[in-house]
Design a protein around this motif. Structure first.
Motif, mmCIF file in Angstrom:
data_model
loop_
_atom_site.group_PDB
_atom_site.id
_atom_site.type_symbol
_atom_site.label_atom_id
_atom_site.label_comp_id
_atom_site.label_asym_id
_atom_site.label_seq_id
_atom_site.Cartn_x
_atom_site.Cartn_y
_atom_site.Cartn_z
ATOM 1 N N ARG A 256 8.826 8.010 6.854
ATOM 2 C CA ARG A 256 10.056 7.934 6.076
ATOM 3 C C ARG A 256 10.660 6.537 6.207
ATOM 4 O O ARG A 256 10.334 5.799 7.163
ATOM 5 C CB ARG A 256 11.049 8.991 6.529
ATOM 6 C CG ARG A 256 11.455 8.840 7.953
ATOM 7 C CD ARG A 256 12.468 9.863 8.369
ATOM 8 N NE ARG A 256 12.870 9.555 9.731
ATOM 9 C CZ ARG A 256 13.321 10.428 10.580
ATOM 10 N NH1 ARG A 256 13.432 11.694 10.251
ATOM 11 N NH2 ARG A 256 13.678 10.065 11.784
ATOM 12 N N SER A 257 11.514 6.236 5.229
ATOM 13 C CA SER A 257 12.213 4.948 5.300
ATOM 14 C C SER A 257 13.187 5.033 6.466
ATOM 15 O O SER A 257 13.805 6.084 6.675
ATOM 16 C CB SER A 257 13.032 4.712 4.038
ATOM 17 O OG SER A 257 12.165 4.480 2.982
ATOM 18 N N SER A 258 13.281 3.955 7.211
ATOM 19 C CA SER A 258 14.166 4.004 8.379
ATOM 20 C C SER A 258 14.636 2.590 8.728
ATOM 21 O O SER A 258 14.359 1.645 7.999
ATOM 22 C CB SER A 258 13.395 4.632 9.534
ATOM 23 O OG SER A 258 14.180 4.649 10.659
ATOM 24 N N ARG A 259 15.278 2.506 9.887
ATOM 25 C CA ARG A 259 15.741 1.198 10.356
ATOM 26 C C ARG A 259 15.194 0.991 11.768
ATOM 27 O O ARG A 259 14.964 1.970 12.491
ATOM 28 C CB ARG A 259 17.282 1.162 10.400
ATOM 29 C CG ARG A 259 17.882 1.446 9.070
ATOM 30 C CD ARG A 259 19.249 0.812 8.869
ATOM 31 N NE ARG A 259 19.432 0.603 7.442
ATOM 32 C CZ ARG A 259 19.258 -0.566 6.832
ATOM 33 N NH1 ARG A 259 18.938 -1.635 7.524
ATOM 34 N NH2 ARG A 259 19.422 -0.672 5.525
ATOM 35 N N ASP A 260 15.033 -0.284 12.117
ATOM 36 C CA ASP A 260 14.537 -0.601 13.477
ATOM 37 C C ASP A 260 15.539 -0.056 14.489
ATOM 38 O O ASP A 260 16.734 -0.327 14.374
ATOM 39 C CB ASP A 260 14.423 -2.133 13.602
ATOM 40 C CG ASP A 260 13.765 -2.532 14.912
ATOM 41 O OD1 ASP A 260 13.566 -1.640 15.758
ATOM 42 O OD2 ASP A 260 13.465 -3.735 15.062
ATOM 43 N N ALA B 75 0.849 -1.195 0.000
ATOM 44 C CA ALA B 75 0.000 0.000 0.000
ATOM 45 C C ALA B 75 0.885 1.245 0.000
ATOM 46 O O ALA B 75 2.000 1.209 0.522
ATOM 47 C CB ALA B 75 -0.866 0.002 1.241
ATOM 48 N N THR B 76 0.376 2.328 -0.596
ATOM 49 C CA THR B 76 1.122 3.576 -0.589
ATOM 50 C C THR B 76 0.775 4.313 0.690
ATOM 51 O O THR B 76 -0.410 4.570 0.968
ATOM 52 C CB THR B 76 0.746 4.432 -1.813
ATOM 53 O OG1 THR B 76 0.843 3.579 -2.946
ATOM 54 C CG2 THR B 76 1.633 5.628 -1.958
ATOM 55 N N LEU B 77 1.793 4.629 1.468
ATOM 56 C CA LEU B 77 1.551 5.252 2.776
ATOM 57 C C LEU B 77 0.914 6.614 2.652
ATOM 58 O O LEU B 77 0.034 6.967 3.436
ATOM 59 C CB LEU B 77 2.877 5.370 3.541
ATOM 60 C CG LEU B 77 3.168 4.167 4.404
ATOM 61 C CD1 LEU B 77 4.587 4.201 4.875
ATOM 62 C CD2 LEU B 77 2.215 4.131 5.583
ATOM 63 N N ALA B 78 1.364 7.376 1.648
ATOM 64 C CA ALA B 78 0.820 8.717 1.465
ATOM 65 C C ALA B 78 -0.693 8.647 1.283
ATOM 66 O O ALA B 78 -1.431 9.468 1.852
ATOM 67 C CB ALA B 78 1.478 9.380 0.266
ATOM 68 N N ARG C 18 4.785 15.454 6.315
ATOM 69 C CA ARG C 18 6.145 15.230 5.835
ATOM 70 C C ARG C 18 6.262 13.764 5.434
ATOM 71 O O ARG C 18 6.595 12.926 6.270
ATOM 72 C CB ARG C 18 7.152 15.530 6.945
ATOM 73 C CG ARG C 18 7.243 16.990 7.269
ATOM 74 C CD ARG C 18 8.492 17.222 8.095
ATOM 75 N NE ARG C 18 8.314 18.365 8.965
ATOM 76 C CZ ARG C 18 8.989 18.589 10.058
ATOM 77 N NH1 ARG C 18 9.916 17.722 10.438
ATOM 78 N NH2 ARG C 18 8.778 19.669 10.775
ATOM 79 N N TYR C 19 5.859 13.498 4.194
ATOM 80 C CA TYR C 19 6.053 12.130 3.741
ATOM 81 C C TYR C 19 6.216 12.082 2.226
ATOM 82 O O TYR C 19 5.675 12.893 1.484
ATOM 83 C CB TYR C 19 4.938 11.202 4.191
ATOM 84 C CG TYR C 19 3.536 11.778 4.185
ATOM 85 C CD1 TYR C 19 2.993 12.285 5.361
ATOM 86 C CD2 TYR C 19 2.769 11.789 3.025
ATOM 87 C CE1 TYR C 19 1.705 12.809 5.372
ATOM 88 C CE2 TYR C 19 1.482 12.300 3.037
ATOM 89 C CZ TYR C 19 0.950 12.812 4.213
ATOM 90 O OH TYR C 19 -0.293 13.319 4.209
ATOM 91 N N ASP C 20 7.006 11.087 1.843
ATOM 92 C CA ASP C 20 7.320 10.881 0.425
ATOM 93 C C ASP C 20 6.134 10.180 -0.230
ATOM 94 O O ASP C 20 5.718 9.115 0.240
ATOM 95 C CB ASP C 20 8.590 10.009 0.378
ATOM 96 C CG ASP C 20 9.023 9.708 -1.036
ATOM 97 O OD1 ASP C 20 8.268 10.073 -1.958
ATOM 98 O OD2 ASP C 20 10.097 9.088 -1.182
ATOM 99 N N PRO C 21 5.552 10.736 -1.288
ATOM 100 C CA PRO C 21 4.368 10.121 -1.905
ATOM 101 C C PRO C 21 4.643 8.723 -2.462
ATOM 102 O O PRO C 21 3.707 7.941 -2.633
ATOM 103 C CB PRO C 21 4.020 11.079 -3.043
ATOM 104 C CG PRO C 21 4.813 12.309 -2.822
ATOM 105 C CD PRO C 21 5.953 11.997 -1.939
ATOM 106 N N ALA C 22 5.940 8.387 -2.648
ATOM 107 C CA ALA C 22 6.243 7.089 -3.281
ATOM 108 C C ALA C 22 6.454 5.963 -2.260
ATOM 109 O O ALA C 22 6.619 4.805 -2.642
ATOM 110 C CB ALA C 22 7.493 7.237 -4.144
ATOM 111 N N LEU C 23 6.411 6.319 -0.954
ATOM 112 C CA LEU C 23 6.721 5.318 0.093
ATOM 113 C C LEU C 23 5.630 4.230 0.145
ATOM 114 O O LEU C 23 4.442 4.547 0.218
ATOM 115 C CB LEU C 23 6.741 6.059 1.436
ATOM 116 C CG LEU C 23 7.788 5.690 2.454
ATOM 117 C CD1 LEU C 23 9.183 5.720 1.851
ATOM 118 C CD2 LEU C 23 7.677 6.657 3.624
ATOM 119 N N THR C 24 6.073 2.954 0.074
ATOM 120 C CA THR C 24 5.058 1.872 0.136
ATOM 121 C C THR C 24 5.417 0.884 1.251
ATOM 122 O O THR C 24 6.555 0.841 1.716
ATOM 123 C CB THR C 24 4.990 1.088 -1.191
ATOM 124 O OG1 THR C 24 6.268 0.498 -1.421
ATOM 125 C CG2 THR C 24 4.578 1.962 -2.354
#
Ligand SMILES: Nc1ncnc2c1ncn2[C@@H]1O[C@H](COP(=O)(O)OP(=O)(O)OP(=O)(O)O)[C@@H](O)[C@H]1O
Ligand SMILES: [Mg+2]
Length: 633
Positions: free
Chosen positions: A520-524, A453-456, A480-486
């Motif tokens: 945003r993309s991140s790490r645990d 799913a697209t988060l945006a 504040r989010y990237d429209p392409a983040l899934t």
């Protein structure tokens, strides 16, 4: 009687000695008196007899004109063991013959001379002379004329010697008898006193330390009735130990039942004072167990609740009947969370006819009560949801017509510019209506399979749902989010999480506040090798006190008495865990902020959701085997 000995042996010995000394003394006295009289009588009789017989022999010798025979008889008489001295005198009192050798014995003493005048005829006369002597005198006749007197004397010392000898023998025998019986008494006394002192030591040990049976069984030191008594005592101690063990078992069982029973149990007296309380009851009142004892129901509970329980306790005491399942409501002093207890009371008898305490059983029915309420509310919500979905569905058709008509209207020739602008605005609003109906339908119809799913889209759809509320409060929203983040997830459930977080943030915010929504993309943060998405919803609202912060993920925990169910964060947390994610909360309540102008209050919820093929697989698998928490809630 301080001087009287304390031990049985010495008492027996002292008693025996006293008795025997008295009896031996009395016996010796009686013997002395009796022997003295008897010996005296016998000696007197004998001397009288000797005097008579000497007089007879002398008279016969004188009748025969043999005066020399008289001297012979006197000397023979002098040899008799009982005779001290024998004499023959002429009628004038001149001593003609005597058995002794001394010259002084040839004359009579004045007392003897006096006796001569008193002797009459054939009778013998006896007198006591000086020097403890007895003397008997008899007249001697020959041919009818008085020819002289026969004297025989007896020395009383001889008799005294005999009495002394008898007494000495008696005393020696008495002493031997006393010594032997004292020895016997000492031996017998020991056989009585020793086992008694063993029994006494055992009884004292039992009294001082009833639990310590190291001294038992007591040694059976004698084989008689006291030995039997020791054996019985040993059996009694063994049976007491057995009974005590049974009693201890029963007490530990009762203690363990009281301590570990999964219900609140307390015992109160007639003054409503706690006498015993278990752990669960203490957790219900929120006061440590030790602080209950001696305090009353009124000291520890809110007035209303205390009065209701007191009435039930009074009934248990007076009617001696249990009171069952009383529903009592109150609120925790610390968290202000409402609670509901189901309370029963019953009489506790320690003796058949006496109610000593009242038992109070309390069950925490708060969760049940809340879940009943939540169920009622969620049923209402479900009905409303279905209604909203059907309305949304029904609105679609006329809405489409309106949109088409507005499009026609907009493109109509000769339309004034101002009217065209109004139509364009109407078209814009109609598109929003269409969007809202789409969202509503999307909430209602959740996909059952996880998908990318697209988060945006998810974030936008929730924000547009809250558009009205956000506007009316004048909250500034920062996206504040990237429209392409899934993300591979159950989109409906993640949307529900976002909706809960944003809904809570709006509830906490004051007009004019800020709302930050970030992805945003991140790490645990605990396992940096794990990549994924980090979502954050931050507000500048009231914040949470630490007491509230601790409980927010518990089911039914809410501070919004009238409007909240307390399920939002609980369900959200479950959804995040199902997606193998984590939730992190930071909050700063107003109370912690000294200068509100400088340091803002607010709350930040951060969620990490891993995005990895493994989790994608696990999620698909979970979808096949489980129902989702969202469905459960
Ligand atoms: N952003 C926030 N700021 C301040 N308090 C919050 C915030 N989010 C949650 N809370 C506190 O956490 C409690 C629990 O939240 P939760 O979402 O589980 O239930 P609720 O919002 O009270 O009820 P529901 O969500 O079921 O309508 C809230 O009552 C509130 O006190
Ligand atoms: Mg909520």
């Amino acid at each position: 009687m301080r001087w009287w000995p304390r031990s049985i042996r010495w008492q027996l010995l002292a008693g025996l000695l006293a008795l025997e000394l008295l009896s031996v003394g009395l016996f010796a006295l009686l013997l002395f008196r009796q022997q003295t009289h008897e010996l005296a009588d016998r000696a007197q009789e004998r001397i009288a007899y000797e005097a008579r017989s000497l007089a007879l022999q002398a008279s016969e010798a004188l009748a025969e004109q043999q005066i020399g025979w008289v001297g012979l008889s006197v000397r023979m008489m002098g040899h008799s063991p009982t005779v001290a001295q024998a004499k023959f005198t002429d009628p004038a009192g001149k001593v003609l013959f005597h058995s002794g050798n001394e010259a002084g014995e040839s004359t009579l003493e004045p007392a003897e001379i006096q006796q001569m005048t008193l002797v009459n005829g054939n009778a013998v006369r006896c007198v006591t002379l000086a020097g403890n002597r007895w003397e008997c005198v008899h007249a001697v006749y020959a041919g009818g004329t008085l020819r002289g007197f026969a004297w025989v004397s007896y020395d009383k010392l001889w008799m005294d010697e005999q009495v002394d000898s008898i007494l000495r023998s008696t005393m020696i025998f008495g002493a031997i008898w006393i010594a032997a019986s004292a020895l016997l008494v000492l031996v017998m006394g020991r056989s009585i006193a020793r086992p008694i002192s063993v029994l006494h030591r055992g009884a004292v040990a039992l009294m001082n330390a009833p639990e310590d049976v190291a001294h038992f069984p007591l040694p059976v030191v004698v084989h008689n009735e006291i030995g039997d008594l020791i054996e019985t005592f040993n059996r009694m101690v063994a049976s007491l130990a057995e009974q005590r063990a049974g009693l201890n078992d029963t007490l530990s069982l009762l203690d363990s039942m009281l301590a570990h029973a999964p219900i609140g149990l307390a015992f109160v007296d007639r003054n409503f004072r706690f006498v015993r309380v278990n752990r669960i009851f203490a957790s219900l009142t929120g006061v440590p167990i030790s602080r209950h004892l001696g305090r009353t129901l009124g000291d520890l509970l809110a007035a209303g609740a205390a009065q209701e329980i007191e009435a039930a306790v009074t009934q248990a005491f007076s009617a001696e009947e249990p009171v069952r399942n009383l529903e009592i409501n109150g609120a925790s002093a610390a968290t202000r969370r409402p609670w509901t207890w189901l309370v029963s009371t019953y009489p506790v008898r320690t003796q058949p006819a006496q109610v000593r305490w009242a038992g109070v059983i309390a069950l925490d029915a708060s969760d049940r009560k809340r879940s009943e309420e939540a169920l009622r509310r969620s049923e209402k919500l479900a009905v409303t949801g279905r209604l909203a979905a059907s309305i949304a569905h029904e609105i679609n058709n006329p809405l489409e017509a309106i949109t088409n008509l507005l499009f026609l209207l907009e493109n109509l020739d000769g339309m004034p510019e101002a009217a065209r602008q109004y139509v364009s605005m109407a078209e814009h609003e109609a598109r929003r209506i269409a969007e809202i109906t789409q969202q509503t339908l999307r909430f209602y119809r959740q996909p059952t399979q996880p998908a990318r799913a697209t988060l945006a889209d998810l974030l936008d759809s929730v924000l547009s749902l809250y558009h009205g509320k956000l506007n009316s409060l004048g909250l500034r929203v920062e996206r504040r989010y990237d429209p392409a983040l899934t993300l591979f997830c159950f989109a409906g459930e993640i949307r529900q999480v976002i909706a809960n977080l944003i809904g809570n943030a709006i509830d906490a915010s004051a007009p004019g506040g800020r709302l930050l929504v970030r992805a945003r993309s991140s790490r645990d943060w605990k396992n940096p090798s794990q990549s994924g998405i980090r979502l954050a919803v931050a507000d500048t609202g009231a914040g949470m006190a630490p007491g509230v912060r601790e409980h927010i993920f518990e089911a039914f925990f809410t501070t919004k008495e009238a409007t909240g169910t307390g399920l939002g964060l609980w369900v959200s947390h479950e959804i995040v865990l199902k997606h193998h994610g984590r939730v992190h909360v930071r909050s700063r309540p107003a109370a912690q902020v000294e200068d509100a102008a400088k340091t803002a209050t607010g709350t930040v919820f951060e969620i990490f959701l891993p995005d990895h093929p493994e989790f994608a697989q696990a999620l698909s698998l979970a979808a096949e085997t489980k129902t989702t928490p969202a469905t459960r809630a």
